[in-house]
Motif scaffolding. Structure first.
Motif, PDB file in Angstrom:
ATOM      1  N   ALA A  85       0.849  -1.197   0.000  1.00 34.46           N
ATOM      2  CA  ALA A  85       0.000   0.000   0.000  1.00 34.46           C
ATOM      3  C   ALA A  85       0.882   1.244   0.000  1.00 34.46           C
ATOM      4  O   ALA A  85       1.890   1.309   0.710  1.00 34.46           O
ATOM      5  CB  ALA A  85      -0.909  -0.008   1.223  1.00 34.46           C
ATOM      6  N   ALA A  86       0.501   2.236  -0.795  1.00 32.49           N
ATOM      7  CA  ALA A  86       1.366   3.405  -1.029  1.00 32.49           C
ATOM      8  C   ALA A  86       1.830   4.044   0.278  1.00 32.49           C
ATOM      9  O   ALA A  86       3.007   4.390   0.433  1.00 32.49           O
ATOM     10  CB  ALA A  86       0.625   4.422  -1.897  1.00 32.49           C
ATOM     11  N   GLU A  87       0.916   4.174   1.233  1.00 32.41           N
ATOM     12  CA  GLU A  87       1.257   4.881   2.483  1.00 32.41           C
ATOM     13  C   GLU A  87       2.124   4.039   3.408  1.00 32.41           C
ATOM     14  O   GLU A  87       2.586   4.520   4.437  1.00 32.41           O
ATOM     15  CB  GLU A  87      -0.025   5.345   3.198  1.00 32.41           C
ATOM     16  N   GLN A  88       2.362   2.778   3.036  1.00 36.64           N
ATOM     17  CA  GLN A  88       3.156   1.874   3.900  1.00 36.64           C
ATOM     18  C   GLN A  88       4.523   1.570   3.295  1.00 36.64           C
ATOM     19  O   GLN A  88       5.251   0.729   3.829  1.00 36.64           O
ATOM     20  CB  GLN A  88       2.399   0.564   4.124  1.00 36.64           C
ATOM     21  N   ARG A  89       4.856   2.195   2.182  1.00 37.55           N
ATOM     22  CA  ARG A  89       6.138   1.872   1.521  1.00 37.55           C
ATOM     23  C   ARG A  89       7.326   2.505   2.266  1.00 37.55           C
ATOM     24  O   ARG A  89       7.159   3.480   2.988  1.00 37.55           O
ATOM     25  CB  ARG A  89       6.103   2.353   0.063  1.00 37.55           C
ATOM     26  N   GLY A  90       8.480   1.932   2.018  1.00 38.78           N
ATOM     27  CA  GLY A  90       9.700   2.493   2.599  1.00 38.78           C
ATOM     28  C   GLY A  90       9.883   2.181   4.070  1.00 38.78           C
ATOM     29  O   GLY A  90      10.695   2.797   4.757  1.00 38.78           O
ATOM     30  N   LYS A  91       9.117   1.212   4.580  1.00 33.53           N
ATOM     31  CA  LYS A  91       9.208   0.849   6.007  1.00 33.53           C
ATOM     32  C   LYS A  91       9.704  -0.578   6.200  1.00 33.53           C
ATOM     33  O   LYS A  91       9.598  -1.129   7.291  1.00 33.53           O
ATOM     34  CB  LYS A  91       7.828   0.960   6.666  1.00 33.53           C
ATOM     35  N   GLY A  92      10.125  -1.212   5.095  1.00 30.12           N
ATOM     36  CA  GLY A  92      10.642  -2.577   5.224  1.00 30.12           C
ATOM     37  C   GLY A  92       9.600  -3.668   5.034  1.00 30.12           C
ATOM     38  O   GLY A  92       9.928  -4.856   5.144  1.00 30.12           O
ATOM     39  N   VAL A  93       8.350  -3.285   4.747  1.00 29.60           N
ATOM     40  CA  VAL A  93       7.293  -4.301   4.629  1.00 29.60           C
ATOM     41  C   VAL A  93       7.509  -5.174   3.388  1.00 29.60           C
ATOM     42  O   VAL A  93       7.351  -6.398   3.437  1.00 29.60           O
ATOM     43  CB  VAL A  93       5.896  -3.640   4.584  1.00 29.60           C
ATOM     44  N   GLY A  94       7.898  -4.543   2.269  1.00 34.88           N
ATOM     45  CA  GLY A  94       8.130  -5.309   1.045  1.00 34.88           C
ATOM     46  C   GLY A  94       9.239  -6.335   1.243  1.00 34.88           C
ATOM     47  O   GLY A  94       9.101  -7.504   0.840  1.00 34.88           O
ATOM     48  N   ALA A  95      10.320  -5.923   1.885  1.00 28.59           N
ATOM     49  CA  ALA A  95      11.430  -6.854   2.132  1.00 28.59           C
ATOM     50  C   ALA A  95      10.996  -7.971   3.073  1.00 28.59           C
ATOM     51  O   ALA A  95      11.339  -9.136   2.863  1.00 28.59           O
ATOM     52  CB  ALA A  95      12.620  -6.088   2.714  1.00 28.59           C
ATOM     53  N   GLN A  96      10.232  -7.628   4.099  1.00 29.86           N
ATOM     54  CA  GLN A  96       9.721  -8.635   5.047  1.00 29.86           C
ATOM     55  C   GLN A  96       8.855  -9.663   4.316  1.00 29.86           C
ATOM     56  O   GLN A  96       8.980 -10.878   4.535  1.00 29.86           O
ATOM     57  CB  GLN A  96       8.900  -7.925   6.135  1.00 29.86           C
ATOM     58  N   LEU A  97       7.997  -9.191   3.418  1.00 24.72           N
ATOM     59  CA  LEU A  97       7.111 -10.087   2.669  1.00 24.72           C
ATOM     60  C   LEU A  97       7.924 -10.987   1.741  1.00 24.72           C
ATOM     61  O   LEU A  97       7.680 -12.204   1.663  1.00 24.72           O
ATOM     62  CB  LEU A  97       6.100  -9.254   1.873  1.00 24.72           C
ATOM     63  N   MET A  98       8.904 -10.423   1.047  1.00 24.11           N
ATOM     64  CA  MET A  98       9.727 -11.229   0.127  1.00 24.11           C
ATOM     65  C   MET A  98      10.500 -12.309   0.888  1.00 24.11           C
ATOM     66  O   MET A  98      10.609 -13.453   0.427  1.00 24.11           O
ATOM     67  CB  MET A  98      10.697 -10.333  -0.643  1.00 24.11           C
TER      68      MET A  98
END
Ligand SMILES: CC(C)(COP(=O)(O)OP(=O)(O)OC[C@H]1O[C@@H](n2cnc3c(N)ncnc32)[C@H](O)[C@@H]1OP(=O)(O)O)[C@@H](O)C(=O)NCCC(=O)NCCS
Length: 157
Positions: A85-98
């Protein structure tokens, strides 16, 4: 603090929230044609989510990230539709999910992951150890490049 957890999608509500997020990110934000966003692979893919455990005001599932894993045979899995989600980017969530997807894929016997990265997202995947290969190509009007990562333990490590 609002902790984020990752999980395999198990309920129809979670699945609907993931598809809704993909429509927001890819169709509304990136102008992917809506008829191309959901496809036949979604029927058989393993779907993943990232969520805020407190839920969201308008969504009790709390889904803020999603991705899918498609089996390609010979130990290869294809990761796709990675969206935070746009407002949640740049906080490490994408890396955590991957990293969670890689852990599950490894447990299920996959030896390699491949993905078609949007050119803008290549540095994100490079930080996770994916290597770009081949030429740039267009998909849904967006420049992409194939990337891959071996999940086998590195003998020299
Ligand atoms: C690409 C995307 C999934 C990244 O998720 P995210 O939660 O914002 O990424 P993270 O915060 O976990 O970033 C992890 C690292 O990658 C870096 N990174 C993330 N996106 C980047 C980008 N577009 N360019 C350069 N670096 C990036 C971060 O700075 C961070 O670096 P650090 O570890 O040195 O701090 C997210 O921006 C997104 O959903 N974009 C829209 C949909 C999309 O384009 N999906 C990709 C399709 S291939």
């Amino acid at each position: 603090m609002n902790p984020v957890e990752t999980a395999i999608v198990t309920t129809p509500e979670e699945r609907a929230a993931c598809f809704m997020l993909r429509m927001l990110v890819f169709v509304e934000e990136q102008n992917v044609p809506p008829e191309e966003e959901l496809d036949a692979y979604d029927v058989t893919a393993l779907h993943f989510l990232a969520r805020v455990t407190s839920g969201l005001p308008d969504d009790p599932t709390g889904v803020i990230g999603t991705a899918r894993l498609v089996e390609k045979g010979e130990g290869i899995g294809k990761v796709g539709r990675v969206a935070i989600a746009a407002e949640q980017r740049g906080k490490g969530v994408g890396a955590q999910l991957m990293r969670f997807i890689e852990q599950i894929a490894h447990e299920r016997g996959f030896s390699h992951l491949v993905l078609d990265a949007q050119v803008d997202a290549i540095p994100f995947y490079e930080k996770l150890g994916y290597i770009a290969e081949g030429d740039i190509f267009l998909d849904a009007g967006i420049e992409h490049r194939t990337m891959s990562k071996s999940l086998a333990p590195r003998s020299e490590a």
